[in-house]
Scaffold this motif. Structure first.
Motif, PDB file in Angstrom:
ATOM      1  N   UNK A 163      -9.467  42.849  -5.050  1.00 46.85           N
ATOM      2  CA  UNK A 163      -9.986  42.444  -6.352  1.00 46.85           C
ATOM      3  C   UNK A 163      -9.337  41.147  -6.738  1.00 46.85           C
ATOM      4  N   UNK A 164      -9.339  40.455  -8.064  1.00 43.89           N
ATOM      5  CA  UNK A 164      -9.097  39.410  -8.366  1.00 43.89           C
ATOM      6  C   UNK A 164      -7.479  39.115  -8.217  1.00 43.89           C
ATOM      7  N   UNK A 165      -6.861  40.097  -8.151  1.00 43.76           N
ATOM      8  CA  UNK A 165      -5.331  40.226  -8.279  1.00 43.76           C
ATOM      9  C   UNK A 165      -4.860  39.831  -6.730  1.00 43.76           C
ATOM     10  N   UNK A 206      -7.112  25.682  -5.377  1.00 43.75           N
ATOM     11  CA  UNK A 206      -8.024  24.503  -4.926  1.00 43.75           C
ATOM     12  C   UNK A 206      -9.592  24.931  -5.319  1.00 43.75           C
ATOM     13  N   UNK A 207      -9.602  26.084  -6.444  1.00 41.93           N
ATOM     14  CA  UNK A 207     -10.699  26.471  -6.830  1.00 41.93           C
ATOM     15  C   UNK A 207     -12.022  26.751  -5.744  1.00 41.93           C
ATOM     16  N   UNK A 208     -11.580  27.446  -4.689  1.00 42.48           N
ATOM     17  CA  UNK A 208     -12.517  27.620  -3.724  1.00 42.48           C
ATOM     18  C   UNK A 208     -12.981  29.087  -3.950  1.00 42.48           C
ATOM     19  N   UNK A 209     -14.069  29.374  -3.688  1.00 35.13           N
ATOM     20  CA  UNK A 209     -14.939  30.467  -3.989  1.00 35.13           C
ATOM     21  C   UNK A 209     -16.026  30.762  -2.707  1.00 35.13           C
ATOM     22  N   UNK A 210     -16.453  31.999  -2.801  1.00 36.80           N
ATOM     23  CA  UNK A 210     -17.285  32.476  -1.422  1.00 36.80           C
ATOM     24  C   UNK A 210     -17.427  33.843  -1.312  1.00 36.80           C
ATOM     25  N   UNK A 211     -18.418  34.242  -0.682  1.00 32.07           N
ATOM     26  CA  UNK A 211     -18.676  35.485  -0.195  1.00 32.07           C
ATOM     27  C   UNK A 211     -18.506  35.867   1.151  1.00 32.07           C
ATOM     28  N   UNK A 212     -17.632  37.045   1.478  1.00 31.43           N
ATOM     29  CA  UNK A 212     -17.522  36.946   2.877  1.00 31.43           C
ATOM     30  C   UNK A 212     -18.231  38.385   3.180  1.00 31.43           C
ATOM     31  N   UNK A 226     -17.860  41.130   0.134  1.00 29.60           N
ATOM     32  CA  UNK A 226     -16.570  40.858  -0.641  1.00 29.60           C
ATOM     33  C   UNK A 226     -17.018  39.483  -1.453  1.00 29.60           C
ATOM     34  N   UNK A 227     -17.138  39.515  -2.848  1.00 29.61           N
ATOM     35  CA  UNK A 227     -17.279  38.064  -3.436  1.00 29.61           C
ATOM     36  C   UNK A 227     -15.876  37.515  -4.105  1.00 29.61           C
ATOM     37  N   UNK A 228     -15.699  36.288  -3.536  1.00 27.13           N
ATOM     38  CA  UNK A 228     -14.637  35.720  -3.974  1.00 27.13           C
ATOM     39  C   UNK A 228     -14.738  34.767  -5.150  1.00 27.13           C
ATOM     40  N   UNK A 229     -14.278  35.100  -6.434  1.00 23.22           N
ATOM     41  CA  UNK A 229     -14.707  34.257  -7.590  1.00 23.22           C
ATOM     42  C   UNK A 229     -13.276  34.205  -8.509  1.00 23.22           C
ATOM     43  N   UNK A 230     -13.161  33.003  -8.820  1.00 24.19           N
ATOM     44  CA  UNK A 230     -11.883  32.796  -9.741  1.00 24.19           C
ATOM     45  C   UNK A 230     -12.361  33.111 -11.149  1.00 24.19           C
ATOM     46  N   UNK A 231     -11.430  33.962 -11.699  1.00 23.55           N
ATOM     47  CA  UNK A 231     -11.737  34.596 -13.133  1.00 23.55           C
ATOM     48  C   UNK A 231     -11.526  33.336 -14.092  1.00 23.55           C
ATOM     49  N   UNK A 232     -12.436  33.338 -15.057  1.00 14.60           N
ATOM     50  CA  UNK A 232     -12.552  32.311 -16.233  1.00 14.60           C
ATOM     51  C   UNK A 232     -11.938  32.709 -17.324  1.00 14.60           C
TER      52      UNK A 232
END
Length: 218
Positions: free
Chosen positions: A136-138, A147-153, A212-218
């Motif tokens: 999860x985002x937690x 560093x506001x890095x996002x991506x999908x693994x 799994x998609x890594x996305x910083x919550x807004x």
């Protein structure tokens, strides 16, 4: 034919004897000087012998008158040779064999239907719970968030008959090594599976793939 051929043999013998006597008398007269008169007398006595003259030859019968020409004899018809009686042979008349009755058709029962295919009891394992709760985002790495890095693994895991994950591999990178490593660490710690079954219905391990998609919550 000479007349002498028809003289009786007895008269011929008598004539021969008389001639022989006459010859002897003539010879004797010549020898003894008898005169010719004696010889003549003897000759006259010899003429007294009755010599039968042969009968005149038989004249052939006169030819038949031309009107009485006999018809030619009928042709000789050779009677036909007798027909030999037919030879009777003891012929055994064969009784015709009746045609063979064709055998009745052999009934071939239809082949039994093929047994129904054995139901495939094999089944793939399924994740326990919601795979979306495995990360999860937690769980977002703090440095990557700063560093506001996002991506999908993308990942792929294998599990055993007990449902526990035995390995995890990244199949598609997010572009950030720390995000990829955090993905497999969280999945191995939280992920559980209901094991699959083989064709005999026995539990078996398997594999599972997801992202799994890594996305910083807004």
């Amino acid at each position: 034919m000479a007349y002498g051929d028809n003289v009786d043999p007895k008269n011929r013998v008598v004539a021969i004897v008389l001639v022989g006597l006459l010859t002897a008398v003539l010879g004797y007269g010549l020898v003894n000087g008898l005169n010719i008169s004696i010889v003549k007398k003897l000759a006259e006595k010899l003429d007294v012998v009755d010599i039968e003259e042969p009968p005149p030859p038989e004249e052939p019968p006169p030819p038949p008158p031309p009107d009485n020409v006999l018809p030619p004899p009928p042709p000789v018809v050779t009677p036909p040779s007798p027909i030999p009686p037919p030879v009777t042979t003891n012929t055994i008349q064969s009784v015709p064999t009746p045609p063979r009755t064709p055998p009745p058709p052999v009934y071939t029962p239809p082949a039994p239907p093929a047994p129904p295919p054995t139901p495939d009891l094999s089944a793939a394992g399924t994740p326990r719970g919601n795979p979306g709760r495995w990360a999860t985002n937690d769980d977002y790495p703090a440095r990557a968030m700063r560093e506001e890095r996002e991506g999908t693994t993308g990942f792929r895991v294998t599990y055993g008959v007990d449902g526990r994950i035995t390995s995890c591999d990244v199949t598609s990178s997010s572009g950030h090594a720390d995000l990829d490593a955090e993905t497999c660490k969280l999945i191995q710690r939280r992920g559980r599976f209901n094991p699959g079954k083989d064709r005999a219905g026995n539990p078996q391990g398997g594999s599972y793939s997801n992202r799994i998609r890594w996305q910083i919550p807004r």
